[in-house]
Design an enzyme around this catalytic site. Structure first.
Site, PDB file in Angstrom:
ATOM      1  N   GLU A   1     -14.058  -7.766  -7.686  1.00 34.95           N
ATOM      2  CA  GLU A   1     -13.959  -8.741  -6.594  1.00 34.95           C
ATOM      3  C   GLU A   1     -14.915  -9.878  -6.915  1.00 34.95           C
ATOM      4  O   GLU A   1     -16.094  -9.639  -7.199  1.00 34.95           O
ATOM      5  CB  GLU A   1     -14.295  -8.071  -5.250  1.00 34.95           C
TER       6      GLU A   1
ATOM      7  N   HIS B   1       0.814  -1.216   0.000  1.00 37.41           N
ATOM      8  CA  HIS B   1       0.000   0.000   0.000  1.00 37.41           C
ATOM      9  C   HIS B   1       0.851   1.270   0.000  1.00 37.41           C
ATOM     10  O   HIS B   1       0.426   2.300  -0.530  1.00 37.41           O
ATOM     11  CB  HIS B   1      -0.977  -0.028   1.185  1.00 37.41           C
TER      12      HIS B   1
ATOM     13  N   SER C   1      -6.731  -1.703  -0.564  1.00 34.35           N
ATOM     14  CA  SER C   1      -6.234  -0.933  -1.720  1.00 34.35           C
ATOM     15  C   SER C   1      -7.296  -0.029  -2.357  1.00 34.35           C
ATOM     16  O   SER C   1      -6.994   1.132  -2.674  1.00 34.35           O
ATOM     17  CB  SER C   1      -5.612  -1.871  -2.754  1.00 34.35           C
TER      18      SER C   1
ATOM     19  N   ASP D   1      -3.473  -8.186  -7.482  1.00 33.89           N
ATOM     20  CA  ASP D   1      -3.124  -8.633  -6.129  1.00 33.89           C
ATOM     21  C   ASP D   1      -3.938  -9.888  -5.760  1.00 33.89           C
ATOM     22  O   ASP D   1      -4.785  -9.860  -4.865  1.00 33.89           O
ATOM     23  CB  ASP D   1      -3.434  -7.463  -5.166  1.00 33.89           C
TER      24      ASP D   1
ATOM     25  N   ASP E   1     -14.375 -11.682 -12.511  1.00 36.52           N
ATOM     26  CA  ASP E   1     -13.063 -12.311 -12.434  1.00 36.52           C
ATOM     27  C   ASP E   1     -11.996 -11.284 -12.855  1.00 36.52           C
ATOM     28  O   ASP E   1     -12.044 -10.763 -13.973  1.00 36.52           O
ATOM     29  CB  ASP E   1     -13.071 -13.517 -13.396  1.00 36.52           C
TER      30      ASP E   1
HETATM   31  N1  SAM Z   1      -6.066  -5.811  -3.071  1.00 33.25           N
HETATM   32  C1  SAM Z   1      -6.594  -5.955  -1.724  1.00 33.25           C
HETATM   33  C2  SAM Z   1      -5.897  -4.964  -0.839  1.00 33.25           C
HETATM   34  O1  SAM Z   1      -4.706  -4.697  -1.032  1.00 33.25           O
HETATM   35  O2  SAM Z   1      -6.545  -4.426   0.068  1.00 33.25           O
HETATM   36  C3  SAM Z   1      -6.427  -7.353  -1.196  1.00 33.25           C
HETATM   37  C4  SAM Z   1      -6.885  -8.418  -2.116  1.00 33.25           C
HETATM   38  S1  SAM Z   1      -6.753 -10.054  -1.516  1.00 33.25           S
HETATM   39  C5  SAM Z   1      -5.040 -10.351  -1.473  1.00 33.25           C
HETATM   40  C6  SAM Z   1      -7.282 -10.972  -2.910  1.00 33.25           C
HETATM   41  C7  SAM Z   1      -8.777 -10.861  -3.207  1.00 33.25           C
HETATM   42  O3  SAM Z   1      -9.028 -11.423  -4.482  1.00 33.25           O
HETATM   43  C8  SAM Z   1      -9.682 -11.600  -2.247  1.00 33.25           C
HETATM   44  O4  SAM Z   1     -10.634 -10.719  -1.713  1.00 33.25           O
HETATM   45  C9  SAM Z   1     -10.373 -12.676  -3.106  1.00 33.25           C
HETATM   46  O5  SAM Z   1     -11.712 -12.906  -2.732  1.00 33.25           O
HETATM   47  C10 SAM Z   1     -10.292 -12.033  -4.471  1.00 33.25           C
HETATM   48  N2  SAM Z   1     -10.303 -12.957  -5.623  1.00 33.25           N
HETATM   49  C11 SAM Z   1      -9.866 -14.230  -5.707  1.00 33.25           C
HETATM   50  N3  SAM Z   1      -9.920 -14.676  -6.967  1.00 33.25           N
HETATM   51  C12 SAM Z   1     -10.400 -13.645  -7.713  1.00 33.25           C
HETATM   52  C13 SAM Z   1     -10.645 -13.458  -9.103  1.00 33.25           C
HETATM   53  N4  SAM Z   1     -10.410 -14.442  -9.997  1.00 33.25           N
HETATM   54  N5  SAM Z   1     -11.117 -12.269  -9.528  1.00 33.25           N
HETATM   55  C14 SAM Z   1     -11.344 -11.254  -8.643  1.00 33.25           C
HETATM   56  N6  SAM Z   1     -11.132 -11.366  -7.318  1.00 33.25           N
HETATM   57  C15 SAM Z   1     -10.657 -12.542  -6.857  1.00 33.25           C
END
Ligand code: SAM
Length: 285
Positions: free
Chosen positions: A122, A18, A104, A168, A147
């Site tokens: 998400e 971040h 984020s 991420d 996705d």
């Molecule tokens: N970017 C966020 C932050 O820094 O605050 C943290 C994200 S976390 C590491 C990963 C997220 O991706 C989770 O909430 C999960 O549910 C979501 N996720 C998993 N597979 C995904 C996909 N194919 N497309 C979108 N989101 C997905």
């Protein structure tokens, strides 16, 4: 989809990621022109650190907890560089202290001027609902249950033609490195001038060496690789740190990171002297 970021929100990896994100946003804001942040794996947006899940791991205590304790005594240049990030954390805690941690999309949104835009993707149905509720009615933010890997194709280039793409994913599966490489290839084809931030865990050392080689083989110019490890490596696989690949970094970022990481590493390391950081160009101009 088992991964839930609430267990890890505000940990050492979040803090590092971040801070990098906030520095890139701050740079984009040196020009008046609007830009968009595309957050392909956005999470909940805001994390309750008093929740059962966050309390269970307590990971935030060795992340944002340590940084807040140390920030006031940081050198002035470090304080200035991390101020946009800490301002966003403080904005999520208007009553003082630290009971909530912004993810984020929230950090980006908190930093925005009126012309800047967010697209947050998400896929987890419950996390999507929570994320969506934070930005309900906000004309600067669009939250979609999609996705993230598909979003790279359908949402680039942004109509503003200036932007940051944060990738991420949860890294529940080893082939996530492959997914990231594919996303960069696809994303860069559509938006070659965008700044891409790709997060990765420092866990499988051999895997990371191969990942860096494969990044080089993409023949995409201007790739900076930065990592922060909070303990020294061992032969077995464990989560020792994290990295962020920055494609098309602001020209100021490398020196900013040197200043920030020389302070942040000893703050976040698990044992005195066990932490380390790296900043390397994987590809130049
Ligand atoms: N970017 C966020 C932050 O820094 O605050 C943290 C994200 S976390 C590491 C990963 C997220 O991706 C989770 O909430 C999960 O549910 C979501 N996720 C998993 N597979 C995904 C996909 N194919 N497309 C979108 N989101 C997905």
């Amino acid at each position: 989809m088992n991964y839930r970021h609430i267990f890890h929100a505000g940990n050492f990896a979040d803090v590092f990621k971040h801070i990098v994100l906030a520095r890139v946003i701050a740079y984009m804001q040196k020009k008046d022109a609007a830009f968009r942040v595309l957050d392909t794996h956005a999470g909940l947006g805001l994390y309750d650190l008093s929740s059962e899940q966050a309390q269970k791991t307590g990971e935030w205590k060795s992340g944002i907890g340590k940084v807040l304790d140390a920030a006031d005594s940081a050198p002035a240049d470090v304080r200035a560089l991390i101020a946009p990030y800490l301002d966003a954390v403080r904005a999520a805690n208007p009553d003082g202290g630290i009971t909530r941690y912004p993810g984020s999309p929230m950090i980006a949104r908190t930093m925005f001027r009126k012309q800047d835009r967010l697209t947050a993707l998400e896929l987890h149905p419950e996390d999507f609902e929570v994320l969506h509720s934070h930005f309900d009615g906000d004309i600067q933010a669009r939250v979609t249950k999609l996705d993230g890997w598909l979003g790279i194709k359908s949402h680039l280039p942004p109509k503003e033609r200036r932007g940051i793409v944060l990738v991420d994913p949860p890294f529940e599966v080893y082939h996530e490195f492959f997914n990231i490489l594919t996303a960069l290839k696809e994303g860069h084809k559509r938006f070659a001038t965008g700044t891409f931030l790709l997060w990765y865990p420092v866990k499988h050392r051999q895997g990371i060496a191969e990942f860096r080689e494969e990044l080089r083989a993409l023949k995409i110019p201007r790739i900076l690789d930065t990592s922060l490890e909070v303990r020294s490596s061992r032969d077995d696989v464990r989560f020792d740190g994290s990295g962020v690949i920055v494609v098309n970094p602001p020209y100021t970022l490398e020196s900013e990171l040197r200043t920030i990481l020389s302070w942040l590493t000893p703050v976040l390391e698990f044992k005195k002297g066990a932490g380390s950081y790296s900043i390397n160009w994987i590809a130049g101009e």
